[in-house]
Enzyme design. Structure first.
Site, PDB file in Angstrom:
ATOM      1  N   HIS A  75      23.546  13.649  16.633  1.00 19.65           N
ATOM      2  CA  HIS A  75      22.499  15.048  17.588  1.00 19.65           C
ATOM      3  C   HIS A  75      23.619  16.088  17.216  1.00 19.65           C
ATOM      4  O   HIS A  75      24.425  15.891  18.206  1.00 19.65           O
ATOM      5  CB  HIS A  75      22.414  13.927  18.260  1.00 19.65           C
ATOM      6  CG  HIS A  75      20.640  12.613  18.547  1.00 19.65           C
ATOM      7  ND1 HIS A  75      20.104  12.791  19.426  1.00 19.65           N
ATOM      8  CD2 HIS A  75      20.744  11.773  17.147  1.00 19.65           C
ATOM      9  CE1 HIS A  75      19.139  11.998  18.814  1.00 19.65           C
ATOM     10  NE2 HIS A  75      19.810  11.451  18.305  1.00 19.65           N
ATOM     11  N   TYR A 203      15.159  16.654  27.697  1.00 16.04           N
ATOM     12  CA  TYR A 203      15.585  16.343  29.257  1.00 16.04           C
ATOM     13  C   TYR A 203      14.575  17.394  29.320  1.00 16.04           C
ATOM     14  O   TYR A 203      14.592  18.763  28.959  1.00 16.04           O
ATOM     15  CB  TYR A 203      16.968  16.718  29.451  1.00 16.04           C
ATOM     16  CG  TYR A 203      18.173  16.459  29.335  1.00 16.04           C
ATOM     17  CD1 TYR A 203      18.974  16.358  27.848  1.00 16.04           C
ATOM     18  CD2 TYR A 203      18.872  15.543  30.729  1.00 16.04           C
ATOM     19  CE1 TYR A 203      20.088  15.440  27.564  1.00 16.04           C
ATOM     20  CE2 TYR A 203      19.989  14.582  29.621  1.00 16.04           C
ATOM     21  CZ  TYR A 203      20.212  14.382  28.361  1.00 16.04           C
ATOM     22  OH  TYR A 203      21.592  13.487  28.122  1.00 16.04           O
ATOM     23  N   PRO A 292      23.831   9.747  35.591  1.00 16.37           N
ATOM     24  CA  PRO A 292      23.587  10.249  34.106  1.00 16.37           C
ATOM     25  C   PRO A 292      22.957  11.225  34.053  1.00 16.37           C
ATOM     26  O   PRO A 292      23.298  10.928  31.769  1.00 16.37           O
ATOM     27  CB  PRO A 292      22.671   8.291  34.148  1.00 16.37           C
ATOM     28  CG  PRO A 292      21.343   8.480  35.401  1.00 16.37           C
ATOM     29  CD  PRO A 292      22.685   9.224  36.111  1.00 16.37           C
ATOM     30  N   LYS A 296      27.509  11.725  30.639  1.00 19.73           N
ATOM     31  CA  LYS A 296      29.308  11.734  30.655  1.00 19.73           C
ATOM     32  C   LYS A 296      30.291  10.352  31.402  1.00 19.73           C
ATOM     33  O   LYS A 296      31.145  10.041  30.663  1.00 19.73           O
ATOM     34  CB  LYS A 296      29.790  12.693  31.570  1.00 19.73           C
ATOM     35  CG  LYS A 296      30.105  14.268  31.613  1.00 19.73           C
ATOM     36  CD  LYS A 296      30.776  13.969  30.097  1.00 19.73           C
ATOM     37  CE  LYS A 296      30.411  15.595  28.949  1.00 19.73           C
ATOM     38  NZ  LYS A 296      29.972  15.098  27.925  1.00 19.73           N
ATOM     39  N   TYR A 384      28.516  19.460  27.358  1.00 19.60           N
ATOM     40  CA  TYR A 384      27.995  17.813  26.403  1.00 19.60           C
ATOM     41  C   TYR A 384      29.066  17.364  25.551  1.00 19.60           C
ATOM     42  O   TYR A 384      28.322  15.980  25.732  1.00 19.60           O
ATOM     43  CB  TYR A 384      26.027  18.235  26.388  1.00 19.60           C
ATOM     44  CG  TYR A 384      25.200  16.997  26.033  1.00 19.60           C
ATOM     45  CD1 TYR A 384      24.412  17.438  27.179  1.00 19.60           C
ATOM     46  CD2 TYR A 384      25.433  16.425  24.938  1.00 19.60           C
ATOM     47  CE1 TYR A 384      23.931  15.721  27.145  1.00 19.60           C
ATOM     48  CE2 TYR A 384      24.753  15.053  25.576  1.00 19.60           C
ATOM     49  CZ  TYR A 384      23.631  15.487  25.986  1.00 19.60           C
ATOM     50  OH  TYR A 384      22.640  14.237  25.975  1.00 19.60           O
TER      51      TYR A 384
HETATM   52  C1  DHB Z   1      20.704   7.995  27.598  1.00 19.89           C
HETATM   53  C2  DHB Z   1      21.369   8.398  28.542  1.00 19.89           C
HETATM   54  C3  DHB Z   1      21.890   9.811  29.146  1.00 19.89           C
HETATM   55  O1  DHB Z   1      22.587   9.287  30.715  1.00 19.89           O
HETATM   56  C4  DHB Z   1      21.278  10.824  29.344  1.00 19.89           C
HETATM   57  O2  DHB Z   1      22.130  11.734  29.620  1.00 19.89           O
HETATM   58  C5  DHB Z   1      21.409  10.730  27.271  1.00 19.89           C
HETATM   59  C6  DHB Z   1      20.746   9.915  27.123  1.00 19.89           C
HETATM   60  C7  DHB Z   1      20.365   7.071  27.160  1.00 19.89           C
HETATM   61  O3  DHB Z   1      20.595   5.914  27.235  1.00 19.89           O
HETATM   62  O4  DHB Z   1      20.166   7.754  25.977  1.00 19.89           O
END
Ligand code: DHB
Length: 390
Positions: A75, A203, A292, A296, A384
């Site tokens: 990505h 996001y 989440p 990370k 990121y």
């Molecule tokens: C996913 C989980 C995340 O916490 C994130 O920031 C991006 C992707 C995932 O499960 O695909």
């Protein structure tokens, strides 16, 4: 009572414990890995999906996974959506790095298969009850599948046993010793059978709350929506879930399909007060938890493991303990940067219950100051995609 002797005792067969045993084996250091769960439970639990590129490279180079070459998808950026419009953060252009979509349970399947093929002593269904360094011996006390007590005696013991770590007590003094932050929301995560709704992750900050559109494969997608931590995942109908997701990413269209799994993820930030005591150390979620947003957790766990594996090689192969002494300091630098990033992404993107109009408009100001600034976008992209491991 069974006593097992080894060089390194590892509690926890999650990504951190398995990666550690894999890296140690490559350096000629044998270990025993214990986990209370079954192999099937470990391999089928749905977790995060984004890996930093150095981790993909490490899995490939150390022979842990040949499937990443076929199945991991690069990505090159993400989209931040707010105020009704999408803004792409182009990682490739900004920092020359990608991230990779490769679900955590696939990493676990690869690592377990590689460890089993190499004859690793990997014991499932074994519940560790405590660890101890009495100055002479380092031990893990556990109960085996048959209820029989089991003791592992080692030269070093590592707690890779997740957020409810039992090794943490021996390292940090108690289960709770550390720095905490709670958040007034959680994520409702779903897996659905549908083609991808977007090529990259979205996001989205919206007045209805946060949503994240992620992917898994051509036929299965992962999506999340901000929810109350007490929400019962079964209480929402499929239609209500889709309506909620749709309004949070509008006008971006979503391709809907049957929802085949649902879960609620609680948000919390935690760093243990100590990461090492004597010949005991903590890695991964046993050492820290991040919310989440920003993906990370798994990457941070793997970074701890790389730093500790190098330190254990110096200690156990060359008798040089200086890197083990420095492990907490080196690991914590990255851990607190990741804590900051995860907290920042979380607070910038979520709706805080009871927030004032000032707070909401200030949040939009913050988001515009990121996407309308090269420096702002680069800061986000650097964090990121993951800081270099050094
Ligand atoms: C996913 C989980 C995340 O916490 C994130 O920031 C991006 C992707 C995932 O499960 O695909």
């Amino acid at each position: 009572m069974t006593v097992v002797r080894t060089r390194v005792g590892i509690v926890g067969a999650g990504p951190a414990g398995l990666l550690l045993s894999h890296l140690l084996a490559a350096a000629g250091i044998e270990s025993v890995v214990l986990d209370s769960r079954t192999r099937e439970q470990i391999e089928t639990t749905v977790r995060a999906g984004i890996l930093e590129s150095w981790l993909i490279e490490l899995l490939r180079q150390t022979g842990a996974s040949d499937r990443v070459d076929r199945d991991a998808q690069p990505h090159q950026g993400i989209e931040l959506r707010f105020d009704g419009a999408g803004h792409r953060i182009d990682f490739r252009r900004l920092v020359g790095r990608d991230v990779w979509l490769y679900p955590q349970h696939e990493v676990l399947r690869d690592l377990i298969a590689a460890r089993v093929a190499a004859g690793q002593d990997l014991r499932f269904g074994v519940v560790a009850t405590g660890a101890q360094d009495d100055g002479e011996r380092v031990t893990v006390h556990a109960t085996g599948l048959d209820g029989e007590p089991l003791t592992v005696e080692a030269e070093f013991v590592v707690g890779a046993d997740g957020s409810r770590s039992v090794v943490r007590e021996a390292v940090a003094g108690s289960q709770q010793a550390g720095y905490f932050r709670e958040y007034p929301f959680a994520w409702f995560g779903i897996l659905c059978e549908a083609p991808p709704s977007a090529e990259e992750l979205i996001y989205s900050n919206s007045p209805h709350g946060f949503a994240l559109i992620s992917q898994r494969s051509a036929a299965v997608q992962r999506m999340y929506l901000q929810c109350d931590p007490e929400l019962d995942p079964q209480a929402m109908s499929d239609e209500a879930i889709w309506a909620s997701l749709r309004e949070r990413v509008a006008p971006h269209p979503l391709i809907e399909g049957p929802i085949v799994q649902r879960d609620v993820l609680r948000f919390r930030s935690f760093v243990a007060s100590h990461l090492r005591r004597g010949r005991l150390a903590l890695v991964g979620d046993a050492a820290h938890t991040v919310p989440p947003t920003g993906a990370k957790g798994l990457n941070l766990a793997a970074a701890d493991v790389v730093i500790l594996a190098r330190a254990l090689e110096a200690l156990l192969l060359r008798g040089d303990g200086s890197e083990v002494d420095r492990y907490p300091e080196v690991a914590l630098r990255r851990i607190w940067k990741a804590q900051q990033f995860s907290w920042w992404m979380t607070s910038m993107l979520h709706t805080v219950p009871g927030a004032s109009e000032f707070d909401r408009l200030r949040q939009l100001g913050e988001l515009y100051s990121v996407v309308e600034s090269e420096a702002g976008m680069r800061f986000l992209a650097e964090a990121y995609t993951g800081w270099p491991l050094g």
